[in-house]
Write a protein that holds these residues in place. Sequence first.
Motif, PDB file in Angstrom:
ATOM      1  N   CYS A   1      46.677  52.100 -12.994  1.00 35.12           N
ATOM      2  CA  CYS A   1      46.868  53.211 -13.932  1.00 35.12           C
ATOM      3  C   CYS A   1      46.445  54.535 -13.296  1.00 35.12           C
ATOM      4  CB  CYS A   1      46.090  52.961 -15.220  1.00 35.12           C
ATOM      5  SG  CYS A   1      46.364  51.319 -15.904  1.00 35.12           S
TER       6      CYS A   1
ATOM      7  N   LEU B   1      51.210  46.677 -19.506  1.00 36.96           N
ATOM      8  CA  LEU B   1      52.240  46.722 -18.477  1.00 36.96           C
ATOM      9  C   LEU B   1      52.015  45.663 -17.407  1.00 36.96           C
ATOM     10  CD1 LEU B   1      52.533  50.563 -17.837  1.00 36.96           C
ATOM     11  CD2 LEU B   1      53.888  49.152 -19.367  1.00 36.96           C
TER      12      LEU B   1
ATOM     13  N   TRP C   1      53.286  59.227 -13.118  1.00 35.11           N
ATOM     14  CA  TRP C   1      53.721  58.627 -14.367  1.00 35.11           C
ATOM     15  C   TRP C   1      53.501  59.599 -15.511  1.00 35.11           C
ATOM     16  CZ3 TRP C   1      50.870  53.285 -14.123  1.00 35.11           C
ATOM     17  CH2 TRP C   1      51.484  52.480 -13.162  1.00 35.11           C
TER      18      TRP C   1
ATOM     19  N   THR D   1      44.042  44.998 -13.744  1.00 34.70           N
ATOM     20  CA  THR D   1      43.976  46.449 -13.919  1.00 34.70           C
ATOM     21  C   THR D   1      42.623  46.981 -13.456  1.00 34.70           C
ATOM     22  OG1 THR D   1      45.555  46.352 -15.730  1.00 34.70           O
ATOM     23  CG2 THR D   1      44.195  48.312 -15.604  1.00 34.70           C
TER      24      THR D   1
ATOM     25  N   PHE E   1      57.065  48.362 -14.227  1.00 33.74           N
ATOM     26  CA  PHE E   1      57.202  49.446 -13.259  1.00 33.74           C
ATOM     27  C   PHE E   1      58.596  49.423 -12.645  1.00 33.74           C
ATOM     28  CE2 PHE E   1      52.641  48.002 -12.528  1.00 33.74           C
ATOM     29  CZ  PHE E   1      52.120  48.869 -13.465  1.00 33.74           C
TER      30      PHE E   1
ATOM     31  N   GLU F   1      49.958  53.154 -21.822  1.00 32.70           N
ATOM     32  CA  GLU F   1      50.328  51.737 -21.942  1.00 32.70           C
ATOM     33  C   GLU F   1      49.671  50.908 -20.850  1.00 32.70           C
ATOM     34  OE1 GLU F   1      54.471  50.775 -22.454  1.00 32.70           O
ATOM     35  OE2 GLU F   1      54.818  52.653 -23.526  1.00 32.70           O
ATOM     36  N   CYS F   2      49.597  51.471 -19.650  1.00 31.96           N
ATOM     37  CA  CYS F   2      48.961  50.783 -18.540  1.00 31.96           C
ATOM     38  C   CYS F   2      47.480  50.561 -18.844  1.00 31.96           C
ATOM     39  CB  CYS F   2      49.127  51.600 -17.258  1.00 31.96           C
ATOM     40  SG  CYS F   2      48.418  50.815 -15.792  1.00 31.96           S
ATOM     41  N   ARG F   3      46.807  51.606 -19.289  1.00 27.33           N
ATOM     42  CA  ARG F   3      45.367  51.495 -19.589  1.00 27.33           C
ATOM     43  C   ARG F   3      45.097  50.526 -20.732  1.00 27.33           C
ATOM     44  NH1 ARG F   3      44.401  57.440 -17.938  1.00 27.33           N
ATOM     45  NH2 ARG F   3      43.733  57.042 -15.810  1.00 27.33           N
TER      46      ARG F   3
END
Length: 142
Positions: A75, A97, A84, A69, A102, A91-93
Amino acid sequence: AVLDWLSNQQTNTTNPSSDSSRRVVGGCSAGSAGSQFWARRLIEDYGFQETLFDSFFGFFPDEAMPVATDIYEPCSVGETALKWDAEFVSECRAGKLMLPDFTSQTLRLYPETRMNYMGYINDVVQRAFYIATASPGIYPDL
């Protein structure tokens, strides 16, 4: 620029289901990862009707996700270019994920789009990616 050019091309209006009218997003290995990541935008904004993801599904050990990430910044791209929603960005941060998330979201949003994955269970390269990212000492800051 390429996607704008593509969207301005004429499709076969006489036979809309012909091969010359289909837009398929696809890629192999790392290209598969990019295709999965961008599929939602390509379907939504550029009229792609089908996907073909070859040989990369993107499962990594949990400890690898924060590093990935930080390096790839999915993100930020998801929030700006891919539109998004706030919950998905959050959730990504939080590092919750992975690539299959995705892809799963795209499947849920576009059930009418044909999504194809080509790979096999004993894919040595994919197993090597997993092992390499799980190796002790590879991420000294974790």
